[in-house]
Design a protein around this motif. Structure first.
Motif, mmCIF file in Angstrom:
data_model
loop_
_atom_site.group_PDB
_atom_site.id
_atom_site.type_symbol
_atom_site.label_atom_id
_atom_site.label_comp_id
_atom_site.label_asym_id
_atom_site.label_seq_id
_atom_site.Cartn_x
_atom_site.Cartn_y
_atom_site.Cartn_z
ATOM 1 N N ARG A 75 0.730 -1.196 0.151
ATOM 2 C CA ARG A 75 -0.031 -0.149 0.126
ATOM 3 C C ARG A 75 0.759 1.301 0.061
ATOM 4 O O ARG A 75 1.645 1.357 0.935
ATOM 5 C CB ARG A 75 -1.124 -0.055 1.171
ATOM 6 C CG ARG A 75 -1.893 1.036 1.218
ATOM 7 C CD ARG A 75 -2.806 1.032 1.993
ATOM 8 N NE ARG A 75 -3.534 2.428 1.676
ATOM 9 C CZ ARG A 75 -4.494 2.963 2.638
ATOM 10 N NH1 ARG A 75 -5.069 1.993 3.450
ATOM 11 N NH2 ARG A 75 -5.371 3.989 2.387
ATOM 12 N N LEU A 76 0.756 2.011 -0.967
ATOM 13 C CA LEU A 76 1.625 3.225 -1.170
ATOM 14 C C LEU A 76 1.039 4.255 -0.494
ATOM 15 O O LEU A 76 -0.209 4.521 -0.908
ATOM 16 C CB LEU A 76 1.990 3.467 -2.656
ATOM 17 C CG LEU A 76 2.595 2.532 -3.460
ATOM 18 C CD1 LEU A 76 2.851 2.499 -4.840
ATOM 19 C CD2 LEU A 76 3.824 1.905 -2.860
ATOM 20 N N GLN A 77 1.756 4.971 0.417
ATOM 21 C CA GLN A 77 1.242 6.322 0.766
ATOM 22 C C GLN A 77 2.359 7.264 0.626
ATOM 23 O O GLN A 77 3.554 6.996 0.803
ATOM 24 C CB GLN A 77 0.838 6.294 2.339
ATOM 25 C CG GLN A 77 -0.308 5.292 2.380
ATOM 26 C CD GLN A 77 -0.974 5.231 4.035
ATOM 27 O OE1 GLN A 77 -0.215 5.285 4.491
ATOM 28 N NE2 GLN A 77 -2.111 5.033 4.251
ATOM 29 N N GLN A 78 1.911 8.742 0.912
ATOM 30 C CA GLN A 78 2.941 9.564 0.934
ATOM 31 C C GLN A 78 2.251 10.812 1.296
ATOM 32 O O GLN A 78 1.114 11.057 1.397
ATOM 33 C CB GLN A 78 3.382 9.858 -0.667
ATOM 34 C CG GLN A 78 2.339 10.633 -1.585
ATOM 35 C CD GLN A 78 2.902 10.697 -3.023
ATOM 36 O OE1 GLN A 78 4.033 10.288 -3.338
ATOM 37 N NE2 GLN A 78 2.256 11.430 -3.681
ATOM 38 N N ASP A 79 2.935 11.977 1.775
ATOM 39 C CA ASP A 79 2.444 13.214 2.219
ATOM 40 C C ASP A 79 2.300 13.976 1.004
ATOM 41 O O ASP A 79 2.546 13.884 -0.012
ATOM 42 C CB ASP A 79 3.512 13.907 2.979
ATOM 43 C CG ASP A 79 3.821 13.184 4.396
ATOM 44 O OD1 ASP A 79 2.871 12.469 4.765
ATOM 45 O OD2 ASP A 79 5.048 13.125 4.893
ATOM 46 N N ASN A 82 -1.438 13.924 -3.246
ATOM 47 C CA ASN A 82 -1.720 12.779 -3.689
ATOM 48 C C ASN A 82 -1.473 11.641 -2.778
ATOM 49 O O ASN A 82 -0.580 10.843 -3.162
ATOM 50 C CB ASN A 82 -0.800 12.450 -5.060
ATOM 51 C CG ASN A 82 -1.192 10.879 -5.980
ATOM 52 O OD1 ASN A 82 -2.292 10.377 -5.612
ATOM 53 N ND2 ASN A 82 -0.587 10.753 -6.892
ATOM 54 N N ARG A 83 -2.076 11.629 -1.791
ATOM 55 C CA ARG A 83 -1.821 10.932 -0.412
ATOM 56 C C ARG A 83 -1.571 9.521 -0.677
ATOM 57 O O ARG A 83 -0.796 8.731 -0.065
ATOM 58 C CB ARG A 83 -2.753 11.200 0.532
ATOM 59 C CG ARG A 83 -2.284 10.681 1.789
ATOM 60 C CD ARG A 83 -3.358 11.193 2.900
ATOM 61 N NE ARG A 83 -3.362 10.257 4.185
ATOM 62 C CZ ARG A 83 -2.493 10.299 5.115
ATOM 63 N NH1 ARG A 83 -1.623 11.316 5.025
ATOM 64 N NH2 ARG A 83 -2.713 9.627 6.040
ATOM 65 N N ASP A 84 -2.735 8.820 -1.615
ATOM 66 C CA ASP A 84 -2.413 7.742 -1.894
ATOM 67 C C ASP A 84 -1.675 7.025 -2.911
ATOM 68 O O ASP A 84 -1.820 5.852 -3.429
ATOM 69 C CB ASP A 84 -4.057 6.992 -2.197
ATOM 70 C CG ASP A 84 -4.934 7.025 -0.859
ATOM 71 O OD1 ASP A 84 -4.435 6.815 0.191
ATOM 72 O OD2 ASP A 84 -6.140 7.337 -0.979
ATOM 73 N N ALA A 85 -0.995 8.133 -3.486
ATOM 74 C CA ALA A 85 -0.050 7.710 -4.392
ATOM 75 C C ALA A 85 -0.629 7.223 -5.723
ATOM 76 O O ALA A 85 -0.092 6.292 -6.431
ATOM 77 C CB ALA A 85 1.127 6.823 -4.018
ATOM 78 N N SER A 88 1.207 5.878 -9.109
ATOM 79 C CA SER A 88 2.811 5.594 -8.863
ATOM 80 C C SER A 88 2.986 4.233 -9.741
ATOM 81 O O SER A 88 2.378 3.410 -10.210
ATOM 82 C CB SER A 88 2.671 4.893 -7.332
ATOM 83 O OG SER A 88 2.513 6.055 -6.591
ATOM 84 N N VAL A 90 5.575 0.869 -9.803
ATOM 85 C CA VAL A 90 6.376 0.155 -8.486
ATOM 86 C C VAL A 90 7.370 -0.701 -9.217
ATOM 87 O O VAL A 90 7.044 -1.534 -10.311
ATOM 88 C CB VAL A 90 5.336 -0.861 -7.673
ATOM 89 C CG1 VAL A 90 5.952 -1.841 -6.793
ATOM 90 C CG2 VAL A 90 4.330 0.207 -6.952
ATOM 91 N N GLU A 102 2.621 -0.390 -12.971
ATOM 92 C CA GLU A 102 1.879 1.076 -12.706
ATOM 93 C C GLU A 102 0.652 0.870 -12.013
ATOM 94 O O GLU A 102 -0.116 0.297 -12.580
ATOM 95 C CB GLU A 102 1.955 1.771 -14.189
ATOM 96 C CG GLU A 102 3.135 1.933 -14.776
ATOM 97 C CD GLU A 102 3.479 2.786 -15.950
ATOM 98 O OE1 GLU A 102 2.503 3.525 -16.002
ATOM 99 O OE2 GLU A 102 4.347 2.443 -16.806
#
Length: 102
Positions: A75-79, A82-85, A88, A90, A102
């Motif tokens: 589960r990708l997350q970021q600040d 686009n919090r849920d990435a 993205s 991988v 992708e």
């Protein structure tokens, strides 16, 4: 089986194990059951994974005791906005091979 197919005993053992994990099954009552490694079996049928990938997945499940049919889940997350990435990319590196999703 090894003699009949003219293959090594270890290859015969591998084929029997793969058939048990990836093949269709039946309950004692006769109802059809999904393969033990459902997602792996489906990916192999579609040609999305190789025999080597199947071996790694089977070994992972045996070593970890993970429930049958599970995949590694990320589960990708970021600040930020686009919090849920979403969108993205991988990359999974195994030896000299890189899988990009992708």
């Amino acid at each position: 089986l090894a003699d009949r197919l003219r293959i090594t005993k270890s290859d015969a053992d591998r084929l029997i194990g793969e058939a048990a994990d990836l093949g269709p099954r039946r309950a004692l009552t006769g109802e059809p059951l999904a393969p033990v490694l459902t997602a792996t079996a489906a990916a192999q049928r579609r040609g999305h994974i190789s025999d080597g990938n199947v071996a790694v997945i089977r070994k992972f499940n045996m070593q970890t005791g993970a429930p049958a049919g599970n995949w590694v889940q990320v589960r990708l997350q970021q600040d930020g906005a686009n919090r849920d990435a979403i969108g993205s990319v991988v990359e999974v590196k195994r030896g000299d091979k890189v899988e990009r999703h992708e």
